[in-house]
Scaffold this motif. Structure first.
Motif, PDB file in Angstrom:
ATOM      1  N   VAL A   1       0.844  -1.206   0.000  1.00 35.97           N
ATOM      2  CA  VAL A   1       0.000   0.000   0.000  1.00 35.97           C
ATOM      3  C   VAL A   1       0.877   1.253   0.000  1.00 35.97           C
ATOM      4  O   VAL A   1       0.592   2.219  -0.720  1.00 35.97           O
ATOM      5  CB  VAL A   1      -0.957  -0.024   1.217  1.00 35.97           C
ATOM      6  N   LEU A   2       1.947   1.226   0.771  1.00 36.21           N
ATOM      7  CA  LEU A   2       2.820   2.404   0.822  1.00 36.21           C
ATOM      8  C   LEU A   2       3.487   2.643  -0.537  1.00 36.21           C
ATOM      9  O   LEU A   2       3.585   3.786  -1.002  1.00 36.21           O
ATOM     10  CB  LEU A   2       3.894   2.237   1.913  1.00 36.21           C
ATOM     11  N   ASP A   3       3.916   1.566  -1.202  1.00 34.77           N
ATOM     12  CA  ASP A   3       4.516   1.715  -2.530  1.00 34.77           C
ATOM     13  C   ASP A   3       3.525   2.385  -3.483  1.00 34.77           C
ATOM     14  O   ASP A   3       3.884   3.284  -4.266  1.00 34.77           O
ATOM     15  CB  ASP A   3       4.925   0.349  -3.100  1.00 34.77           C
ATOM     16  N   ALA A   4       2.284   1.923  -3.434  1.00 39.38           N
ATOM     17  CA  ALA A   4       1.261   2.501  -4.310  1.00 39.38           C
ATOM     18  C   ALA A   4       1.086   3.984  -4.004  1.00 39.38           C
ATOM     19  O   ALA A   4       0.953   4.815  -4.912  1.00 39.38           O
ATOM     20  CB  ALA A   4      -0.058   1.748  -4.148  1.00 39.38           C
ATOM     21  N   ALA A   5       1.119   4.323  -2.718  1.00 35.68           N
ATOM     22  CA  ALA A   5       0.946   5.735  -2.327  1.00 35.68           C
ATOM     23  C   ALA A   5       2.093   6.590  -2.857  1.00 35.68           C
ATOM     24  O   ALA A   5       1.879   7.705  -3.354  1.00 35.68           O
ATOM     25  CB  ALA A   5       0.858   5.847  -0.800  1.00 35.68           C
ATOM     26  N   LEU A   6       3.320   6.048  -2.723  1.00 35.36           N
ATOM     27  CA  LEU A   6       4.492   6.805  -3.199  1.00 35.36           C
ATOM     28  C   LEU A   6       4.363   7.071  -4.707  1.00 35.36           C
ATOM     29  O   LEU A   6       4.652   8.173  -5.193  1.00 35.36           O
ATOM     30  CB  LEU A   6       5.784   6.032  -2.901  1.00 35.36           C
ATOM     31  N   LEU A   7       3.906   6.050  -5.454  1.00 32.43           N
ATOM     32  CA  LEU A   7       3.757   6.219  -6.899  1.00 32.43           C
ATOM     33  C   LEU A   7       2.585   7.149  -7.221  1.00 32.43           C
ATOM     34  O   LEU A   7       2.667   7.985  -8.126  1.00 32.43           O
ATOM     35  CB  LEU A   7       3.565   4.848  -7.565  1.00 32.43           C
ATOM     36  N   HIS A   8       1.509   7.016  -6.466  1.00 25.94           N
ATOM     37  CA  HIS A   8       0.338   7.886  -6.643  1.00 25.94           C
ATOM     38  C   HIS A   8       0.758   9.351  -6.558  1.00 25.94           C
ATOM     39  O   HIS A   8       0.354  10.190  -7.373  1.00 25.94           O
ATOM     40  CB  HIS A   8      -0.691   7.548  -5.548  1.00 25.94           C
TER      41      HIS A   8
END
Lengths: 518, 504
Positions: B222-229
């Protein structure tokens, strides 16, 4: 009586057509806006640039590209709507008009469909004799232009028979405003004249708004003329009896790209429809192409219900919702309405009603205004523009503005010519010769005068010597003048001018002769 | 950090790069080696740009060496869905129509990735023009699910989901028109987020349905997705529908992951008949975990969701039929000159090209959309569908008055076998039943793994939905649930995926 003018097409004599039928028109005028950039991208809009040099992913329809509305384009559309007395939509959307064509990059045109930015206006149009015809405006909407196809090979320059086609997308995406009239009824036999006057008035209005260069010859203003006929009923084209007759089948004539063509094309279609109907046939609902050279229309696409553009709101753009404050601020920028402006100019210039009407009918109001601004007197400006240039434009079947633009004759030229007369460098007949030279492309007025060696002789001695010689050679006439028949002086002046090879000031010659003989 | 750089999260890679313990060239090389080893079996990539990726990695390493200020994800490689145009790098959208086309410009999202210094490993497979739920409609053959190579990795973004699940990229981009980010995430046990409509620029993303398409991040945490978002999102003046407002604080929310007091609504209509028991069971357990974490749970009803699928399959094809009209052989891409036609006209070349260039699903949708927009049918079809769309948005608005987020299973089933639904378009379409409402209403949604279904041992996904512009709530709930689930499992779920044979 029927006359065949083109293989396949029979037309009726115009007067006869009007004795049997009542014409109804509908005009659709497309105007290219003079914005610096295109309607949906930042590409420049310079006319005549190297093909495909003013393009980007958006106006080439590359995969993934998206449109962004040109705010200036919307402003221009609103100002046009306001100047035509339209209501301005509080909220409206663009729509996609879907059809396939090689010069349309996305295979849909971003346009407006059932939510135009402006609707329900009017334009009062003055005819040649001063009569006013009110044209009701259905709507004015925003859209983008398509690219331009050039069909190479084949004899016609049309797509049929061409070896290959080239497409220039520089024009793709240039902002267009389409102005559509309501059915124009009640014009009767004057319908072609009304059509021309409407397009002319619209051109003046758009020019005054400064939203377009409205050059019909460059295609920045284009007219499609819808014509239909219905049976004539009663003597009054505006009478209830006539208005009750249902409209006939219409044709849409495209490519009508000069004021004169608007009148001619409408007249032609009236005569053609009349012949078809009188022979018991029915008019085919179709697109017609106008041919300026032969003065006829030919059949294009058949328009039928099968043509379905599958309009739907453009999902890539957000709605246009001008606030009422914006609209009122834009209303405040509107120029003086053309009719009021004409009244003011007539007053300022001191023209009689007749003189002003001649100027308006010649389409020379702006030319004269600019000429006066460049330093000429109102009388001189009118005299020169309505003289040879106007005569030649008529002979060429062109309107004066287009004709002057084609020849490169400018208001500054006319002012320069007038200046030379005022400064007594030229007399009237010399000035006429200079103008001929300018019209023949010999250069600017001063250059023509120099090259042709046209210059009033200022050498008083030469003139006095010529006067003395003429008096001596014509003792009989001289005697008459001495006896008080001053009118005879003209004969002597003529001879003096002849002796001076025209390069003398006739007024001065007269003075000298009279001084010697009275 | 594990020894295997390809098993490391993007956030950990970013930390390692920042403190100099690893270089971007090392990370990028590790991923390129992994791609060389396993993508023959997975077929997640349509194009691999090893040279380009390494060039970016070297530049970032050099800049870091001289002390340049770099973006948080600088040097972390990424896979880009082939629907996003990349200057100088082929972009096909999974279609023959664009075979060999090299775009002359970058999508805004791609520009942002480049500006952030993220090496682009390659372009990922997809159903043709993003039309499908399995990648079986890619003209270049399907991608395979790393959990079972005989099964679909979801679609249309099955290329991105399969490369994440097989450790061929730490991050990937996706686009979601009716579930193309979330359903692939669900069936591969990865994370996929469809942001609020307008939250990420669509400029340079080849359009399927303009009013529904939304690009978003894909990752393994989830954190990876947030960083990319955070890299992908933000206002773009080149996209008129882009929202001009500050980005929701997605990274902070993912780091905090605190659901205490949060009101969670279970959508009554997205359960029951058609939902696989194992999926429902994992969903119920996830909800129970959220309650344990301090969230309040209630059931909410969205009665108009029933009509979402029907409305979607009118609006989407209508817009698609118009968006795909530009593929006409006149300016770029495939050109087919019809045989046995002397001096073919432009129209005949267009027709022959479109006949040869589009696959059956694209044709099906073009025909559907053309029909739905036709004069005389517009009101009954497109017009009615737009009304349903308003009703669905109203359902969401009403639900979000009662709760902060909504939850449902992401897809009704686990990954089906390749070929199983290819001959039954309706069955394929029904796979999107739970994901479509978010696209119709423009609200953000996330899918994250909820576990493995008992009956087939395949990944199940849970969907979280939030109000428009409140994307951070997805990350709050997602991060909290992810942490609790990993505690239950003892390790990230992807560690349970079968090892892929190298060089297969």
């Amino acid at each position: 009586m029927s006359v065949t003018t083109h293989p396949g097409d029979v037309v009726m004599d115009y007067d006869e057509a009007l004795s049997k039928f009542d014409p109804v028109l509908g005009l659709e005028v497309h105007v290219e806006l003079g914005t610096d950039t295109k309607m949906f991208c930042a590409c420049p809009t310079t006319f005549g640039a190297e093909p495909n040099s003013q393009v980007c992913p958006e106006c080439l329809g590359l995969p993934g590209a998206l449109p962004v509305v040109n705010a200036k384009g919307v402003e221009s559309a609103i100002r046009i709507g306001l100047a035509l007395g339209c209501e301005i939509a509080e909220w409206c959307r663009f729509a996609r008009k879907n059809y396939f064509y090689p010069d349309m990059p996305k295979n849909f045109q971003t346009s407006q469909y059932d939510e135009p930015i402006a609707y329900g206006g009017r334009l009062d149009v003055e005819l040649g004799d001063g009569a006013i015809y009110r044209v009701e405006i259905e709507r004015a909407h925003m859209e983008e232009d398509t690219g331009k196809s050039l069909h190479v090979g084949g004899s016609t320059g049309r797509i049929h028979g061409a070896e290959y086609s080239l497409v220039d997308y520089n024009r793709a995406g240039i902002p267009l405003i389409e102005i559509v009239t309501k059915p124009m009824v009640g014009a009767g036999e004057r319908a072609p004249e009304v059509a021309k006057a409407y397009v002319s008035a619209l051109r003046d209005l758009l020019k005054a708004l400064g939203v377009s260069d409205v050059k019909m010859e460059q295609g920045s203003m284009r007219c499609d003329a819808n014509v239909s006929l219905r049976a004539k009923a009663g003597d009054d084209p505006r009478g209830a009896q006539q208005l009750a007759v249902p409209l006939g089948t219409r044709t849409e004539t495209k490519n009508v790209n000069s004021l004169r063509s608007v009148e001619r094309a409408v007249r032609y279609e009236i005569a053609r429809h009349a012949a078809v109907l009188a022979a018991g046939g029915s008019v085919l609902q179709e697109t017609r192409h106008w041919h300026e050279d032969t003065g006829v229309t030919t059949s294009g696409r058949v328009k039928s219900d099968a043509e379905d553009y599958r309009y739907f709101p453009e999902p890539d753009l957000v709605p246009v919702a001008p606030t009422r404050e914006t609209v009122e601020a834009l209303r405040a920028t509107l120029p003086e309405p053309p009719t009021k402006r004409r009244q003011r100019l007539q007053r300022d210039w001191g023209y009689s009603d007749l003189e002003m009407r001649d100027v308006v009918n010649a389409g020379a109001v702006e030319l004269i205004e600019e000429t006066i601004a460049a330093g000429a007197s109102p009388t001189a400006a009118r005299k020169w523009w309505l003289g040879e240039p106007s005569r030649r434009a008529n002979a060429e079947g062109q309107d004066i503005v287009t004709y002057a633009a084609l020849l490169g004759l400018t208001p500054v030229d006319i002012a320069e010519l007038d200046q030379m007369v005022v400064a007594r460098r030229l007399n009237d007949s010399m000035a006429r010769q200079v103008l001929d030279g300018v019209l023949d492309g010999e250069g600017r007025p001063t250059e023509v005068a120099d090259a042709r060696g046209l210059e009033l002789v200022e050498d008083a001695g030469a003139l006095e010597a010529a006067v003395d010689e003429v008096i001596e050679a014509n003792p009989g006439i001289a005697a008459k003048i001495r006896d008080g028949k001053v009118a005879a002086v003209g004969a002597l002046i003529g001879q003096v001018m002849k002796a001076m090879k025209g390069q003398a000031d006739a007024g001065k010659a007269r003075e000298l002769i009279l001084a010697r003989l009275t | 950090m594990t020894d295997d750089l390809t098993r490391t999260t993007a956030a950990q890679l970013a930390d390692g790069l920042a403190d100099g313990t690893i270089s971007s060239v090392e990370v990028t090389s590790a991923y390129l080696e992994r791609i060389a080893a396993v993508d023959g079996a997975v077929h997640g990539y349509l194009h691999i740009d090893g040279e380009g990726a390494l060039a970016t990695a070297r530049r970032i390493d050099e800049r870091r060496a001289v002390g340049d200020r770099l973006h948080a994800l600088a040097g972390v490689p990424i896979a880009v869905k082939d629907v996003m145009v990349t200057q100088g790098v082929p972009t096909t959208c999974g279609s023959r129509m664009l075979e060999g086309w090299i775009p002359p410009y970058d999508a805004t999202v791609v520009s942002k990735l480049r500006a952030a210094g993220m090496p682009i490993l390659g372009k990922t497979n997809m159903d043709e023009f993003a039309m499908g739920s399995s990648t079986e409609h890619s003209a270049y053959g399907p991608s395979r699910n790393p959990w079972d190579l005989e099964r679909i990795p979801g679609g249309s973004g099955g290329g991105s989901s399969s490369v994440l699940a097989s450790f061929q990229a730490p991050l990937a981009t996706g686009t979601d028109t009716g579930g193309s980010i979330r359903q692939p995430a669900a069936v591969t046990a990865t994370i996929g987020v469809k942001p609020t409509y307008g939250g990420v620029s669509r400029y340079g993303i080849v359009a399927l349905a303009s009013s529904l398409d939304q690009a978003g991040p894909c990752g393994r945490t989830v954190l990876d997705a947030a960083l990319l978002h955070a890299v992908m999102g933000g206002h773009d003046p080149l996209d008129s529908t882009s929202i001009d407002a500050p980005m929701p604080p997605v990274v902070d929310a993912a780091r905090a992951g605190d659901v205490r007091g949060l009101r969670i609504g279970i959508v009554k209509e997205l359960a029951g008949e058609g939902y696989q028991p194992g999926i429902q069971a994992r969903f119920d357990e996830s909800v129970a975990l959220l309650v344990e974490l301090g969230a309040e749970v209630a059931e909410v009803s969205c009665p108009n969701f029933e009509y979402a699928l029907a409305a979607y399959y009118l609006i989407m094809p209508s817009e698609a039929s118009s968006n795909l009209a530009r593929f006409d052989a006149m300016r770029y891409g495939l050109r087919v000159v019809p045989e046995r036609v002397a001096d073919p006209s432009a129209e005949q070349v267009m027709a022959a090209t479109r006949d040869a260039g589009f696959g059956p699903e694209a044709k099906r949708r073009i025909i559907l959309g053309t029909y739905a927009l036709s004069s005389g049918y517009y009101d009954a079809y497109y017009g009615s569908a737009q009304k349903v769309r308003s009703l669905i948005a109203r359902d969401f608005a009403a639900a979000f008055e009662q709760v902060d987020v909504l939850v449902s299973p992401t897809a009704p089933t686990t990954a089906f076998r390749l070929g199983d639904k290819l001959d039954d378009p309706m069955a394929m379409y029904r796979n999107d039943i739970a994901t479509i409402p978010a696209n119709l209403a423009g609200v953000p949604a996330m899918s994250l793994p909820s576990g493995l279904a008992d009956e087939d041992g395949l990944p199940a996904g849970i969907q979280i939905l939030a109000p428009a512009m409140r994307d951070e709530r997805l990350y709050t709930v997602g991060a909290a649930l992810e942490r609790a689930l990993i505690d239950t499992w003892g390790a990230p779920i992807l560690s349970r995926a079968p090892e892929l044979a190298k060089g297969a």
